[in-house]
Design a protein around this motif. Structure first.
Motif, mmCIF file in Angstrom:
data_model
loop_
_atom_site.group_PDB
_atom_site.id
_atom_site.type_symbol
_atom_site.label_atom_id
_atom_site.label_comp_id
_atom_site.label_asym_id
_atom_site.label_seq_id
_atom_site.Cartn_x
_atom_site.Cartn_y
_atom_site.Cartn_z
ATOM 1 N N UNK A 187 0.865 -1.178 0.000
ATOM 2 C CA UNK A 187 0.000 0.000 0.000
ATOM 3 C C UNK A 187 0.902 1.228 0.000
ATOM 4 N N UNK A 188 0.777 2.050 -1.037
ATOM 5 C CA UNK A 188 1.583 3.257 -1.192
ATOM 6 C C UNK A 188 0.757 4.439 -0.685
ATOM 7 N N UNK A 189 1.274 5.108 0.334
ATOM 8 C CA UNK A 189 0.619 6.283 0.909
ATOM 9 C C UNK A 189 1.331 7.512 0.348
ATOM 10 N N UNK A 190 0.599 8.306 -0.424
ATOM 11 C CA UNK A 190 1.168 9.461 -1.116
ATOM 12 C C UNK A 190 0.736 10.733 -0.397
ATOM 13 N N UNK A 191 1.679 11.633 -0.177
ATOM 14 C CA UNK A 191 1.408 12.950 0.381
ATOM 15 C C UNK A 191 2.332 13.957 -0.300
ATOM 16 N N UNK A 192 1.872 15.186 -0.403
ATOM 17 C CA UNK A 192 2.650 16.205 -1.108
ATOM 18 C C UNK A 192 3.219 17.258 -0.163
ATOM 19 N N UNK A 193 3.033 17.119 1.125
ATOM 20 C CA UNK A 193 3.708 17.983 2.082
ATOM 21 C C UNK A 193 3.854 17.214 3.391
ATOM 22 N N UNK A 194 4.883 17.537 4.137
ATOM 23 C CA UNK A 194 5.208 16.793 5.351
ATOM 24 C C UNK A 194 4.999 17.701 6.568
ATOM 25 N N UNK A 195 4.139 17.255 7.487
ATOM 26 C CA UNK A 195 3.323 16.069 7.407
ATOM 27 C C UNK A 195 1.987 16.382 8.019
ATOM 28 N N UNK A 196 0.960 15.567 7.741
ATOM 29 C CA UNK A 196 -0.376 15.764 8.267
ATOM 30 C C UNK A 196 -0.642 14.694 9.330
ATOM 31 N N UNK A 197 -0.860 15.131 10.556
ATOM 32 C CA UNK A 197 -1.099 14.190 11.647
ATOM 33 C C UNK A 197 -2.396 13.408 11.424
ATOM 34 N N UNK A 198 -3.391 14.062 10.821
ATOM 35 C CA UNK A 198 -4.667 13.384 10.598
ATOM 36 C C UNK A 198 -4.529 12.183 9.657
ATOM 37 N N UNK A 199 -3.558 12.234 8.751
ATOM 38 C CA UNK A 199 -3.355 11.115 7.836
ATOM 39 C C UNK A 199 -2.889 9.869 8.591
ATOM 40 N N UNK A 200 -1.998 10.022 9.543
ATOM 41 C CA UNK A 200 -1.490 8.869 10.287
ATOM 42 C C UNK A 200 -2.541 8.344 11.263
ATOM 43 N N UNK A 201 -3.338 9.226 11.833
ATOM 44 C CA UNK A 201 -4.454 8.757 12.654
ATOM 45 C C UNK A 201 -5.474 8.004 11.805
ATOM 46 N N UNK A 202 -5.698 8.478 10.606
ATOM 47 C CA UNK A 202 -6.617 7.794 9.713
ATOM 48 C C UNK A 202 -6.103 6.392 9.370
ATOM 49 N N UNK A 203 -4.813 6.247 9.117
ATOM 50 C CA UNK A 203 -4.255 4.938 8.785
ATOM 51 C C UNK A 203 -4.377 3.970 9.957
ATOM 52 N N UNK A 204 -4.152 4.434 11.176
ATOM 53 C CA UNK A 204 -4.295 3.567 12.335
ATOM 54 C C UNK A 204 -5.746 3.161 12.563
ATOM 55 N N UNK A 205 -6.695 4.059 12.262
ATOM 56 C CA UNK A 205 -8.108 3.706 12.391
ATOM 57 C C UNK A 205 -8.509 2.673 11.351
ATOM 58 N N UNK A 206 -8.032 2.838 10.120
ATOM 59 C CA UNK A 206 -8.331 1.852 9.085
ATOM 60 C C UNK A 206 -7.714 0.498 9.408
ATOM 61 N N UNK A 207 -6.550 0.500 10.026
ATOM 62 C CA UNK A 207 -5.933 -0.756 10.434
ATOM 63 C C UNK A 207 -6.757 -1.450 11.520
#
Length: 502
Positions: free
Chosen positions: A302-322
């Motif tokens: 799974x490739x997680x793409x972002x264009x600026x570093x970094x968004x905390x909400x993105x990592x919280x979202x990934x842990x919720x999906x997991x």
């Protein structure tokens, strides 16, 4: 002595007369008899006795097995020496099939007997050869040709894809058109991409599919955002798209997660929301979680793409999906233990690769890259995702090797903002574009083509951990993905999470 010669001459004369009458067609029934009938009469006479004094009987069965014919020919030593053998027109098959066909067609065997001189028989139809055996031979040849053609078609690879197909449409329904591009073989890799709106997910997947950074956006496999889409603040990919490369790499592109444009479509289209979801904002978040949980279940990478570093909400979202990811199906009783290479808890987790797109020159500094890896490691230190040791910027001489331990190397890869070809106005370049065209290619980072080749090789070399306790083929994976999508949509955990959002 003279009487004896006279009797012989008279007998010879009688024989000559009978022969002439037989040639001219006269002489009663014996004159009308034909050569095959005379052969059968000679055989009957030879079988009845050497004197040939028995009554002439019409033959009942003319087709005999070869063994009986040889036995008759050996016992009839006094038969005519100029008789020709009877030839059976039969297909070229083995002895068992030929004997079975002769036994079943003994009632009509006279229609299958023909002499070697092409005789067609009399008006009654006796002795006329039929074309049924010839037709049977042609039918067998055609069936063999059809079988070989079908086997070649079944073993031949499907046509190479030029554009992706829908896996999940805009109504969130599963599509079965992608199974036509899959094979019954187990050597494949599934790569999915997830990210927010406009970060370049389709561009990264197009590079994995074989496109080059120097090509125009129109030639990309996954179409990036057009100018009209950017002006209207919309998203390009709707639902889930599927593309299979010639190396049997299955690429999955999804619509953006936590997207304002998706929420805008839900509001303006007045789509009926599930009863457990109260607001459209909650439904947009639940839909994003469903897509991410689906990718974490059916993808190797799974490739997680972002264009600026970094968004905390993105990592919280990934842990919720997991957390909301459906569990791996339990193995059956007949499952071989050698195929079980999952975690100790029996649940599957994919390899996660973070891609920093549109990176600046400062982002390619070794100290800055190491700081990014440390931040990602601290944010996901309690996650079960395998986010280490998949790809690295230190391989292939892209960047100097870090002094970090290999077990602590986070899978992070950087892509610069790909330069576009200078636009021509009235057939001429403007002044700034003409000056930039003289600047060397090196701009503080390796060339885009070198980065693309290294990223593609590292992604394709990721260890392919089994998705389930059984070994899946490409078509089995497709059915497994369909069941997973239906299970994610009807998951009780998702429904309970949506209730907590309200």
């Amino acid at each position: 002595m003279s009487e004896h010669t006279g009797s012989q001459s008279s007998s010879h004369g009688g024989d000559r007369g009978r022969r002439r009458s037989r040639r001219r067609g006269g002489g009663g029934r014996e004159g009308r008899e034909t050569r095959p009938r005379s052969r059968e009469k000679d055989k009957d006479n030879s079988a009845s006795g050497p004197s040939g004094s028995g009554p002439i009987k019409a033959p009942i069965i003319l087709a005999k097995p070869h063994t009986e014919k040889n036995r008759d020919s050996s016992t009839s030593g006094s038969g005519s020496s100029d008789s020709k053998p009877i030839v059976l027109i039969k297909p070229r098959e083995d002895t068992s099939s030929a004997s079975s066909s002769q036994s079943t067609t003994s009632g009509t065997a006279a229609a299958q007997v023909a002499p070697s001189d092409g005789f067609h028989g009399d008006q009654s139809g006796r002795g006329q050869p039929t074309q049924q055996p010839t037709y049977q031979i042609q039918r067998n040849v055609s069936s063999v040709a059809a079988f070989s053609e079908s086997s070649q078609t079944r073993l031949a690879p499907p046509p190479e894809m030029t554009q992706p197909v829908k896996l999940v449409d805009d109504s969130l329904n599963w599509c079965d058109s992608g199974i036509e591009m899959l094979l019954d073989q187990t050597d494949f890799l599934v790569v999915g991409v997830v990210g927010m709106e406009g970060v370049g997910k389709s561009t990264i997947l197009s590079l994995l599919a074989g496109n080059h950074p120097e090509q125009s956006n129109r030639s990309f496999v996954f179409k990036p955002q057009t100018e009209e889409t950017l002006e209207t603040a919309g998203h390009q990919t709707v639902g889930v798209d599927l593309f299979v490369t010639s190396e049997r790499i299955i690429l999955i592109d999804t619509q953006p997660i936590l997207s304002a444009s998706v929420l805008d479509q839900l509001i303006h289209n007045d789509r009926k929301l599930p009863p457990e979801v109260g607001l459209a904002e909650n439904w947009a978040e639940v839909l994003s979680l469903q897509l991410a949980a689906f990718l974490m279940t059916v993808c190797h990478v799974v490739v997680v793409v972002q264009d600026w570093f970094t968004d905390i909400n993105l990592y919280r979202f990934l842990q919720t999906a997991e957390m909301l990811k459906p569990p791996t199906p339990a193995p059956s009783h007949d499952a071989p233990s050698s195929n079980v290479s999952l975690d100790t808890e029996g649940d599957y987790f994919p390899a996660v690769v973070f891609v920093q797109n549109r990176a600046t020159r400062e982002d390619f500094q070794p100290s800055r890259v190491q700081a990014m890896k440390t931040t990602v490691d601290r944010l996901l230190q309690h996650a079960s995702m395998r986010y280490k040791n998949s790809v690295s910027m230190s391989l292939n001489g892209l960047m100097p090797a870090q002094q970090k331990s290999p077990s602590r190397d986070v899978s992070l890869f950087l892509f610069p903002d790909f330069p576009h070809k200078p636009a021509k106005q009235n057939g001429k370049m403007d002044g700034v574009a003409s000056v930039l065209s003289l600047v060397p290619d090196y701009q503080g980072h390796p060339s885009p083509q070198a980065l693309t080749d290294s990223f593609r090789n590292q992604i394709f070399s990721v260890p392919r951990t089994p998705l389930t306790h059984h070994s899946l083929t490409e078509k089995n994976w497709f059915h497994y993905a369909a069941r997973t999508w239906e299970g994610v949509r009807k998951s009780n955990l998702m429904a309970e999470y949506s209730r907590l959002l309200t």
